[in-house]
Design a protein around this motif. Structure first.
Motif, PDB file in Angstrom:
ATOM      1  N   THR A  98      -0.352 -24.504  33.587  1.00 52.53           N
ATOM      2  CA  THR A  98       0.691 -25.217  34.319  1.00 52.53           C
ATOM      3  C   THR A  98       1.941 -25.261  33.449  1.00 52.53           C
ATOM      4  OG1 THR A  98      -0.918 -26.566  35.483  1.00 52.53           O
ATOM      5  CG2 THR A  98       1.337 -27.395  35.404  1.00 52.53           C
ATOM      6  N   LEU A  99       3.017 -24.656  33.961  1.00 46.80           N
ATOM      7  CA  LEU A  99       4.291 -24.617  33.232  1.00 46.80           C
ATOM      8  C   LEU A  99       5.324 -25.468  33.958  1.00 46.80           C
ATOM      9  CD1 LEU A  99       4.409 -20.793  32.464  1.00 46.80           C
ATOM     10  CD2 LEU A  99       3.610 -22.632  30.973  1.00 46.80           C
ATOM     11  N   ASN A 100       6.198 -26.080  33.207  1.00 45.49           N
ATOM     12  CA  ASN A 100       7.275 -26.876  33.807  1.00 45.49           C
ATOM     13  C   ASN A 100       8.545 -26.036  33.832  1.00 45.49           C
ATOM     14  OD1 ASN A 100       7.015 -27.133  30.968  1.00 45.49           O
ATOM     15  ND2 ASN A 100       8.401 -28.854  30.921  1.00 45.49           N
ATOM     16  N   MET A 101       8.649 -25.232  34.882  1.00 42.07           N
ATOM     17  CA  MET A 101       9.798 -24.337  35.021  1.00 42.07           C
ATOM     18  C   MET A 101      10.803 -24.964  35.976  1.00 42.07           C
ATOM     19  SD  MET A 101       7.806 -20.665  34.890  1.00 42.07           S
ATOM     20  CE  MET A 101       7.800 -20.428  36.594  1.00 42.07           C
ATOM     21  N   TYR A 102      12.045 -24.615  35.788  1.00 37.89           N
ATOM     22  CA  TYR A 102      13.104 -25.114  36.644  1.00 37.89           C
ATOM     23  C   TYR A 102      14.249 -24.107  36.614  1.00 37.89           C
ATOM     24  CZ  TYR A 102      14.595 -26.624  32.024  1.00 37.89           C
ATOM     25  OH  TYR A 102      14.919 -26.654  30.699  1.00 37.89           O
ATOM     26  N   PRO A 103      15.079 -24.116  37.662  1.00 36.08           N
ATOM     27  CA  PRO A 103      16.178 -23.145  37.702  1.00 36.08           C
ATOM     28  C   PRO A 103      17.273 -23.511  36.704  1.00 36.08           C
ATOM     29  CG  PRO A 103      16.311 -24.620  39.571  1.00 36.08           C
ATOM     30  CD  PRO A 103      15.025 -24.940  38.852  1.00 36.08           C
ATOM     31  N   ILE A 104      17.903 -22.497  36.176  1.00 41.86           N
ATOM     32  CA  ILE A 104      19.052 -22.663  35.293  1.00 41.86           C
ATOM     33  C   ILE A 104      20.279 -22.174  36.065  1.00 41.86           C
ATOM     34  CG2 ILE A 104      20.094 -22.022  33.091  1.00 41.86           C
ATOM     35  CD1 ILE A 104      17.506 -23.650  32.811  1.00 41.86           C
ATOM     36  N   ILE A 105      21.230 -23.042  36.243  1.00 35.62           N
ATOM     37  CA  ILE A 105      22.414 -22.716  37.034  1.00 35.62           C
ATOM     38  C   ILE A 105      23.635 -22.772  36.120  1.00 35.62           C
ATOM     39  CG2 ILE A 105      23.833 -23.413  39.006  1.00 35.62           C
ATOM     40  CD1 ILE A 105      21.195 -24.753  40.079  1.00 35.62           C
ATOM     41  N   PRO A 106      24.432 -21.703  36.096  1.00 37.51           N
ATOM     42  CA  PRO A 106      25.635 -21.724  35.250  1.00 37.51           C
ATOM     43  C   PRO A 106      26.640 -22.763  35.753  1.00 37.51           C
ATOM     44  CG  PRO A 106      25.620 -19.770  36.627  1.00 37.51           C
ATOM     45  CD  PRO A 106      24.302 -20.466  36.843  1.00 37.51           C
ATOM     46  N   VAL A 107      27.347 -23.388  34.822  1.00 37.56           N
ATOM     47  CA  VAL A 107      28.364 -24.367  35.206  1.00 37.56           C
ATOM     48  C   VAL A 107      29.416 -23.697  36.088  1.00 37.56           C
ATOM     49  CG1 VAL A 107      30.195 -25.869  34.308  1.00 37.56           C
ATOM     50  CG2 VAL A 107      27.975 -25.784  33.160  1.00 37.56           C
ATOM     51  N   ASP A 108      29.855 -22.523  35.680  1.00 41.07           N
ATOM     52  CA  ASP A 108      30.867 -21.771  36.449  1.00 41.07           C
ATOM     53  C   ASP A 108      30.304 -20.371  36.701  1.00 41.07           C
ATOM     54  OD1 ASP A 108      32.991 -20.371  37.507  1.00 41.07           O
ATOM     55  OD2 ASP A 108      34.391 -20.870  35.886  1.00 41.07           O
ATOM     56  N   PRO A 109      29.773 -20.124  37.908  1.00 43.32           N
ATOM     57  CA  PRO A 109      29.165 -18.821  38.207  1.00 43.32           C
ATOM     58  C   PRO A 109      30.117 -17.633  38.075  1.00 43.32           C
ATOM     59  CG  PRO A 109      28.657 -20.415  39.935  1.00 43.32           C
ATOM     60  CD  PRO A 109      29.672 -21.054  39.037  1.00 43.32           C
ATOM     61  N   SER A 110      31.439 -17.890  38.033  1.00 44.36           N
ATOM     62  CA  SER A 110      32.385 -16.790  37.880  1.00 44.36           C
ATOM     63  C   SER A 110      32.735 -16.518  36.417  1.00 44.36           C
ATOM     64  CB  SER A 110      33.669 -17.078  38.674  1.00 44.36           C
ATOM     65  OG  SER A 110      34.327 -18.211  38.138  1.00 44.36           O
ATOM     66  N   ASP A 111      32.224 -17.349  35.511  1.00 42.69           N
ATOM     67  CA  ASP A 111      32.509 -17.199  34.075  1.00 42.69           C
ATOM     68  C   ASP A 111      31.401 -16.360  33.432  1.00 42.69           C
ATOM     69  OD1 ASP A 111      32.540 -17.525  31.267  1.00 42.69           O
ATOM     70  OD2 ASP A 111      33.456 -19.507  31.437  1.00 42.69           O
ATOM     71  N   PRO A 112      31.733 -15.166  32.908  1.00 42.15           N
ATOM     72  CA  PRO A 112      30.713 -14.322  32.279  1.00 42.15           C
ATOM     73  C   PRO A 112      29.974 -15.026  31.132  1.00 42.15           C
ATOM     74  CG  PRO A 112      32.749 -13.091  32.560  1.00 42.15           C
ATOM     75  CD  PRO A 112      33.051 -14.527  32.915  1.00 42.15           C
ATOM     76  N   GLY A 113      30.668 -15.887  30.401  1.00 41.67           N
ATOM     77  CA  GLY A 113      30.016 -16.626  29.315  1.00 41.67           C
ATOM     78  C   GLY A 113      28.964 -17.590  29.840  1.00 41.67           C
ATOM     79  N   ASP A 114      29.300 -18.326  30.910  1.00 42.20           N
ATOM     80  CA  ASP A 114      28.330 -19.237  31.513  1.00 42.20           C
ATOM     81  C   ASP A 114      27.139 -18.480  32.082  1.00 42.20           C
ATOM     82  OD1 ASP A 114      29.898 -21.395  30.858  1.00 42.20           O
ATOM     83  OD2 ASP A 114      30.408 -21.951  32.913  1.00 42.20           O
ATOM     84  N   LEU A 115      27.419 -17.336  32.707  1.00 37.96           N
ATOM     85  CA  LEU A 115      26.331 -16.514  33.240  1.00 37.96           C
ATOM     86  C   LEU A 115      25.417 -16.030  32.112  1.00 37.96           C
ATOM     87  CD1 LEU A 115      28.225 -14.386  35.906  1.00 37.96           C
ATOM     88  CD2 LEU A 115      26.473 -16.125  36.327  1.00 37.96           C
ATOM     89  N   ASP A 116      26.004 -15.657  30.992  1.00 36.26           N
ATOM     90  CA  ASP A 116      25.210 -15.186  29.860  1.00 36.26           C
ATOM     91  C   ASP A 116      24.331 -16.306  29.308  1.00 36.26           C
ATOM     92  OD1 ASP A 116      24.423 -13.152  28.002  1.00 36.26           O
ATOM     93  OD2 ASP A 116      25.694 -14.115  26.501  1.00 36.26           O
ATOM     94  N   VAL A 117      24.898 -17.502  29.171  1.00 37.45           N
ATOM     95  CA  VAL A 117      24.111 -18.646  28.683  1.00 37.45           C
ATOM     96  C   VAL A 117      22.962 -18.960  29.642  1.00 37.45           C
ATOM     97  CG1 VAL A 117      24.180 -21.124  28.225  1.00 37.45           C
ATOM     98  CG2 VAL A 117      25.969 -19.643  27.305  1.00 37.45           C
ATOM     99  N   ALA A 118      23.240 -18.954  30.932  1.00 38.84           N
ATOM    100  CA  ALA A 118      22.201 -19.241  31.921  1.00 38.84           C
ATOM    101  C   ALA A 118      21.105 -18.185  31.910  1.00 38.84           C
ATOM    102  CB  ALA A 118      22.815 -19.347  33.325  1.00 38.84           C
ATOM    103  N   ARG A 119      21.520 -16.920  31.698  1.00 40.16           N
ATOM    104  CA  ARG A 119      20.546 -15.830  31.654  1.00 40.16           C
ATOM    105  C   ARG A 119      19.644 -16.004  30.454  1.00 40.16           C
ATOM    106  NH1 ARG A 119      23.662 -12.406  32.969  1.00 40.16           N
ATOM    107  NH2 ARG A 119      24.642 -11.910  30.998  1.00 40.16           N
TER     108      ARG A 119
END
Length: 119
Positions: A98-119
């Protein structure tokens, strides 16, 4: 819960605990395998490792980041060893973790840096 004797020997930060967990799984499946068809080896090992060994919020209440990293590795090793043990004794059983997984959502989906952190 982890037996106090194992905690005193280092707990999940000690690699041997993974092998003792596999022994426990063997005893448990021997006793209950004819009646249990679905097995969960561990519940949320991230919490056990990081909240128990780094943050000190959960048992055993330690605040040792290096112990937490070792603990998460040994918890996952213990899961694999226990799963193999259960499957060997009860080939038809469903075995998982049993794992406690949850979605990671970037603060600003249009910001490549935020997308990289979320990835």
């Amino acid at each position: 819960d982890l037996p106090q004797t194992l905690e005193e020997a280092g707990g999940w930060a000690n690699r041997d605990t993974a092998f003792r967990f596999a022994d426990y799984a063997a005893s448990t499946v021997e006793a209950l395998g004819d009646r249990v068809g679905t097995w969960t080896t561990l519940n949320e090992p991230w919490c056990s490792a990081f909240l128990g060994y780094a943050a000190g919020i959960h048992a055993p209440g330690r605040t040792e980041p290096s112990a937490a990293v070792a603990a998460v590795h040994h918890l996952l090793l213990g899961h694999g060893l226990a799963a193999d043990t259960i499957r060997a004794a009860a080939p038809e059983a469903k075995v998982g973790i049993t794992l406690n997984m949850y979605p990671i959502i970037p603060v600003d989906p249009s910001d490549p840096g935020d997308l990289d952190v979320a990835r």
